[in-house]
Design a protein around this motif. Structure first.
Motif, short mmCIF file in Angstrom:
data_model
loop_
_atom_site.label_atom_id
_atom_site.label_comp_id
_atom_site.label_asym_id
_atom_site.label_seq_id
_atom_site.Cartn_x
_atom_site.Cartn_y
_atom_site.Cartn_z
N GLY A 100 -0.27 -18.04 29.94
CA GLY A 100 -1.65 -17.82 30.34
C GLY A 100 -2.35 -19.11 30.71
N ASP A 101 -3.66 -19.14 30.49
CA ASP A 101 -4.47 -20.29 30.90
C ASP A 101 -5.70 -20.36 30.01
OD1 ASP A 101 -5.25 -22.50 32.40
OD2 ASP A 101 -6.38 -21.28 33.84
N THR A 102 -6.28 -21.54 29.89
CA THR A 102 -7.55 -21.71 29.18
C THR A 102 -8.50 -22.53 30.03
OG1 THR A 102 -6.74 -23.69 28.04
CG2 THR A 102 -6.52 -21.59 26.87
N SER A 103 -9.79 -22.26 29.85
CA SER A 103 -10.81 -23.00 30.57
C SER A 103 -12.10 -22.96 29.76
CB SER A 103 -11.04 -22.39 31.96
OG SER A 103 -12.00 -23.13 32.69
N GLU A 104 -13.00 -23.87 30.04
CA GLU A 104 -14.31 -23.84 29.39
C GLU A 104 -15.20 -22.83 30.10
OE1 GLU A 104 -18.04 -26.85 28.40
OE2 GLU A 104 -16.06 -27.70 28.81
N ALA A 105 -16.00 -22.12 29.32
CA ALA A 105 -16.91 -21.12 29.89
C ALA A 105 -18.18 -21.06 29.05
CB ALA A 105 -16.23 -19.75 29.92
N SER A 106 -19.22 -20.48 29.60
CA SER A 106 -20.50 -20.38 28.88
C SER A 106 -20.49 -19.26 27.86
CB SER A 106 -21.64 -20.17 29.87
OG SER A 106 -21.43 -19.00 30.63
N ASP A 107 -19.53 -18.34 27.96
CA ASP A 107 -19.38 -17.22 27.03
C ASP A 107 -17.89 -17.01 26.79
OD1 ASP A 107 -20.01 -15.11 25.39
OD2 ASP A 107 -20.56 -13.73 27.00
N LEU A 108 -17.54 -16.40 25.66
CA LEU A 108 -16.14 -16.10 25.39
C LEU A 108 -15.64 -15.04 26.37
CD1 LEU A 108 -13.51 -16.20 23.72
CD2 LEU A 108 -14.53 -14.44 22.25
#
Length: 305
Positions: A100-108
């Motif tokens: 998969g992948d991960t990224s920063e976001a303003s909400d989960l």
């Protein structure tokens, strides 16, 4: 396409007999996660949302990819809790998370993509119901709607309130029931009920060009007691609540006994609630009184009505 656009899953042909089945669904904390839901429960729910759609097609999931959008303030412990929830949900239904992948976001955000392989003949599509087919469900409805009201406060809790809250925090997909129904080859149309019983009935009817006459609403006994205690309409909770993750199917009338026995053999139940009709209305008939079931349910970008 082996599965028409707009069904619960997508698919591509691998050969003359088999298809690769794909599904992606996204959980967003602001719209999909009650305040009382833990990160473990939220991540597990993201898997269940996808598995439920596989269940409605009668497909065993085998692998998943997960893309995470994580708020900047999340700790390592938070992320481990999400990972545990994802892993628990996958293992529960015989699948593995392979990347998969991960990224920063303003909400989960938890976006799951699910994969499996199925025989073309065994897929249960949303279309295909015929007048005279028996309309059935894999369980009772309304627990999720009642559970949300308990979580939001303002309602009195009955002695079975845990079952109602668990329906929200720890939902279950009806995968073994879906696989059993697929294997017997007697289902003419199938859909999961995550958008609500009433909305799902209208979708099944629209895509099959049939209507339905219901002789009962499958209200959970716990919901009836909760509704009485809080002066609520139990039928409204069952019809328009959403996020139940039951299967709603139509079965050939001559094959009803065999289909019900197939589900019972795996520990599930198949409850008849009506029949498909030529007229394209969705009606409830009880004690010779007729009531139209409205096309209401959950739609993103629209308020629930």
């Amino acid at each position: 396409m082996p599965v028409p656009f707009g069904d619960d899953v997508s698919a591509i042909s691998l050969n003359q007999k088999q298809v690769a089945v794909l599904k992606t669904d996204m959980l967003v904390a602001k719209t999909d996660v009650p305040q009382e839901m833990t990160l473990f429960q939220a991540a597990r729910k993201a898997l269940i949302m996808n598995v439920s759609d596989f269940a409605s097609k009668g497909v065993q999931p085998t692998a998943a990819l997960v893309a995470l959008g994580l708020p900047a303030g999340f700790t390592q412990k938070n992320i481990e809790e999400i990972a545990d929830g994802l892993n628990a949900g996958a293992q529960e239904y015989g699948a593995y998370i392979i990347g998969g992948d991960t990224s920063e976001a303003s909400d989960l955000i938890v976006s799951v993509s699910l994969f499996g392989i199925a025989e073309k003949w065994a897929l249960m599509l949303r279309s295909g119901a015929k007048p005279g087919d028996i309309l059935a469900v894999t369980g009772f409805f309304g627990k999720s709607a009642a559970g949300l009201r308990l979580l939001f406060g303002g309602c009195l809790a009955s002695n079975n309130s845990k079952a109602l809250v668990d329906a929200v925090l720890l939902p279950k997909a009806k995968l073994i029931e879906g696989l059993a129904l697929s294997g017997c080859g007697l289902v003419t149309a199938s859909m999961d009920s995550s958008d609500g019983l009433a909305w799902t009935l209208h979708e099944l009817g629209r895509l099959s060009n049939v209507g339905f006459v219901l002789d009962k609403i499958p209200v959970a006994p716990e919901v009836k007691r909760f509704a009485e205690l809080n002066s609520l309409d139990a039928a409204e909770l069952a019809l328009y609540g959403g996020e139940e993750y039951e299967l709603i199917v139509t079965v050939k009338s001559e094959g009803w006994a065999a289909a019900a026995a197939a589900v019972q053999a795996v520990g599930g139940k198949l409850l008849p609630i009506g029949k498909a009709t030529k007229e394209t209305q969705i009606l409830l008939k009880i004690d010779d009184k007729w009531k139209t079931i409205e096309a209401r349910g959950w739609e993103h970008f629209k308020s629930q009505v």
